[in-house]
Design a protein around this motif. Structure first.
Motif, short mmCIF file in Angstrom:
data_model
loop_
_atom_site.label_atom_id
_atom_site.label_comp_id
_atom_site.label_asym_id
_atom_site.label_seq_id
_atom_site.Cartn_x
_atom_site.Cartn_y
_atom_site.Cartn_z
N LEU A 219 -15.78 38.78 -33.30
CA LEU A 219 -14.89 37.65 -33.07
C LEU A 219 -15.62 36.32 -33.01
O LEU A 219 -15.12 35.30 -33.53
CB LEU A 219 -14.10 37.87 -31.78
N VAL A 220 -16.80 36.29 -32.44
CA VAL A 220 -17.51 35.02 -32.26
C VAL A 220 -17.92 34.41 -33.60
O VAL A 220 -18.02 33.18 -33.72
CB VAL A 220 -18.74 35.21 -31.34
N THR A 221 -18.13 35.21 -34.61
CA THR A 221 -18.45 34.67 -35.94
C THR A 221 -17.22 34.57 -36.82
O THR A 221 -17.12 33.67 -37.65
CB THR A 221 -19.51 35.55 -36.64
N LEU A 222 -16.26 35.47 -36.63
CA LEU A 222 -15.06 35.49 -37.46
C LEU A 222 -14.07 34.41 -37.05
O LEU A 222 -13.44 33.76 -37.91
CB LEU A 222 -14.40 36.86 -37.37
N GLY A 223 -13.92 34.20 -35.75
CA GLY A 223 -12.93 33.25 -35.25
C GLY A 223 -13.03 31.86 -35.84
O GLY A 223 -12.02 31.31 -36.31
N ARG A 250 -2.24 45.31 -27.96
CA ARG A 250 -3.48 44.70 -27.45
C ARG A 250 -3.84 43.55 -28.38
O ARG A 250 -3.55 43.59 -29.57
CB ARG A 250 -4.64 45.69 -27.46
N MET A 251 -4.53 42.55 -27.84
CA MET A 251 -4.95 41.45 -28.69
C MET A 251 -6.25 40.83 -28.19
O MET A 251 -6.58 40.92 -27.00
CB MET A 251 -3.87 40.37 -28.78
N VAL A 252 -6.99 40.24 -29.13
CA VAL A 252 -8.08 39.33 -28.79
C VAL A 252 -7.79 38.02 -29.50
O VAL A 252 -7.10 37.99 -30.54
CB VAL A 252 -9.47 39.88 -29.19
N VAL A 253 -8.30 36.93 -28.96
CA VAL A 253 -7.92 35.62 -29.48
C VAL A 253 -9.13 34.72 -29.64
O VAL A 253 -10.08 34.77 -28.85
CB VAL A 253 -6.88 34.95 -28.54
N TRP A 254 -9.09 33.92 -30.70
CA TRP A 254 -10.01 32.79 -30.87
C TRP A 254 -9.16 31.54 -30.81
O TRP A 254 -8.32 31.29 -31.66
CB TRP A 254 -10.74 32.87 -32.20
N GLU A 255 -9.36 30.73 -29.74
CA GLU A 255 -8.51 29.57 -29.53
C GLU A 255 -9.09 28.32 -30.17
O GLU A 255 -10.29 28.05 -30.06
CB GLU A 255 -8.30 29.32 -28.03
N ARG A 256 -8.23 27.57 -30.80
CA ARG A 256 -8.60 26.29 -31.38
C ARG A 256 -9.11 25.36 -30.28
O ARG A 256 -8.42 25.07 -29.32
CB ARG A 256 -7.36 25.67 -32.06
N GLY A 257 -10.35 24.92 -30.40
CA GLY A 257 -10.90 23.97 -29.45
C GLY A 257 -11.52 24.59 -28.22
O GLY A 257 -12.17 23.88 -27.44
N ALA A 258 -11.35 25.89 -28.01
CA ALA A 258 -11.91 26.54 -26.82
C ALA A 258 -12.72 27.78 -27.17
O ALA A 258 -13.52 28.25 -26.35
CB ALA A 258 -10.81 26.91 -25.84
N GLY A 259 -12.53 28.33 -28.37
CA GLY A 259 -13.28 29.52 -28.78
C GLY A 259 -12.69 30.79 -28.21
O GLY A 259 -11.48 30.89 -27.98
N ARG A 260 -13.55 31.76 -27.96
CA ARG A 260 -13.09 33.02 -27.41
C ARG A 260 -12.68 32.83 -25.95
O ARG A 260 -13.45 32.33 -25.14
CB ARG A 260 -14.20 34.05 -27.50
#
Length: 323
Positions: A219-223, A250-260
């Protein structure tokens, strides 16, 4: 060489003071000494915010640049954003504005508005009630429930691709549902929804259902490759979703402006809408969404087409910080 000490007593409901001095070779320079600013830190499922009672003036008392420093987890208070309770606009109780941890300003934040409602009630020592809050995404109405949860009327989802906004070609009328997007040599099926802020929801990749445990480390590279993809002119929040059953995901999220982050309330709302549009979730339109920080209950009402989100908001500590 000695370094300044940071007194960071983050006990639940306790009050503390932060004194941050200079530190050599810091990636984010510490905040300069000035008048202390009172704040409260709240969290909703681990999505944490610095809350400021700003109702005495219509402009935030903290600049976006100062917000970046306050949100820094090593040299500041630490948080996903700074939220301001501002004076009301029109027939509302107050106005919400938020600066993300990178200094950008989003239209709305689902976990943040639950925290704001709880914060204002705590400051005013008010009984549980419903608030009408003006935001950049329009009118949002959180209600504090007797059991401590906060139920939020998030309004209607925006489904027209051009208004999300995205330049992906619509697949159902004007709506972008299960559209192909190539990222890093893989084809992701993307459904685009706005909850006043843009979301790209992904249930499958290369023809296979998303498995959170397999995706989590990427996620940290894909987001960022989704957030800043050219097909999202205003950038986007991105949710990767695994279906457990037709009313539980279930979900994981990459937020615009905040990251994981550990949770995203608007993202949980958007993914339920996307799941129903894709035929993956029940037509009863209720779903439990498990985020890394805990669960939210989401309902897409057939009566008024509004999304209702229910979840916690809790105070972490109160304090002062020099901006």
């Amino acid at each position: 060489m000695s370094f300044p000490m940071i007194n960071k007593q983050a006990h639940l409901g306790r009050t503390c003071r932060f004194a941050v001095g200079k530190a050599p070779r810091a990636s984010v320079r510490p905040m300069a000494s000035s008048t202390p600013l009172s704040f409260s830190k709240y969290q909703g499922l681990g999505n944490d915010f610095i809350l400021i009672d700003n109702r005495h003036t219509s402009e935030p008392v903290v600049t976006p640049e100062q917000a970046v420093k306050i949100c820094d987890r090593n040299f500041g208070v630490g948080g996903d954003g700074v939220i301001f309770a501002l004076p009301p606009v029109g027939d509302t109780d107050l106005t919400m504005r938020i600066f993300n941890s990178d200094g950008s300003e989003p239209e709305m934040c689902g976990n943040g508005i639950r925290c704001l409602a709880k914060f204002v009630a705590d400051v005013d020592k008010a009984a549980p009630r419903k608030y009408k809050i003006h935001t950049l995404a329009g009118l949002i109405q959180p209600e504090l429930l007797a059991d401590g949860q906060v139920r939020v009327d998030m309004g209607k989802p925006i489904l027209e691709g051009a208004k999300v906004p995205t330049t992906l070609v619509p697949t159902q009328g004007s709506t972008v549902v299960c559209q192909d997007l190539a990222v890093d040599g893989k084809i992701y099926k993307v459904t685009c929804v706005s909850m006043g802020n843009p979301h790209a929801v992904i249930y499958s990749c290369d023809g296979r259902a998303i498995k959170i445990d397999d995706l989590d480390k990427e996620l940290v590279t894909l987001g960022p490759k989704f957030e800043r993809n050219a097909v999202f002119p205003a950038r986007t929040n991105t949710e990767f979703v695994e279906v457990l059953n037709r009313s539980h995901v279930r979900m994981v999220v990459w937020e615009r402006g905040a990251g994981r982050t550990l949770a995203c309330g608007t993202g949980a709302c958007a993914l339920v809408v996307a799941g129903i549009l894709e035929g993956r979730l029940d037509r009863e339109r209720t779903c439990r969404v498990d985020l890394p920080g805990g669960p939210l209950q989401i309902e897409w009402s057939t009566a008024d087409n509004h999304i209702y989100m229910t979840g916690p908001a809790e105070v972490v500590f109160n304090g002062t910080v020099r901006t």
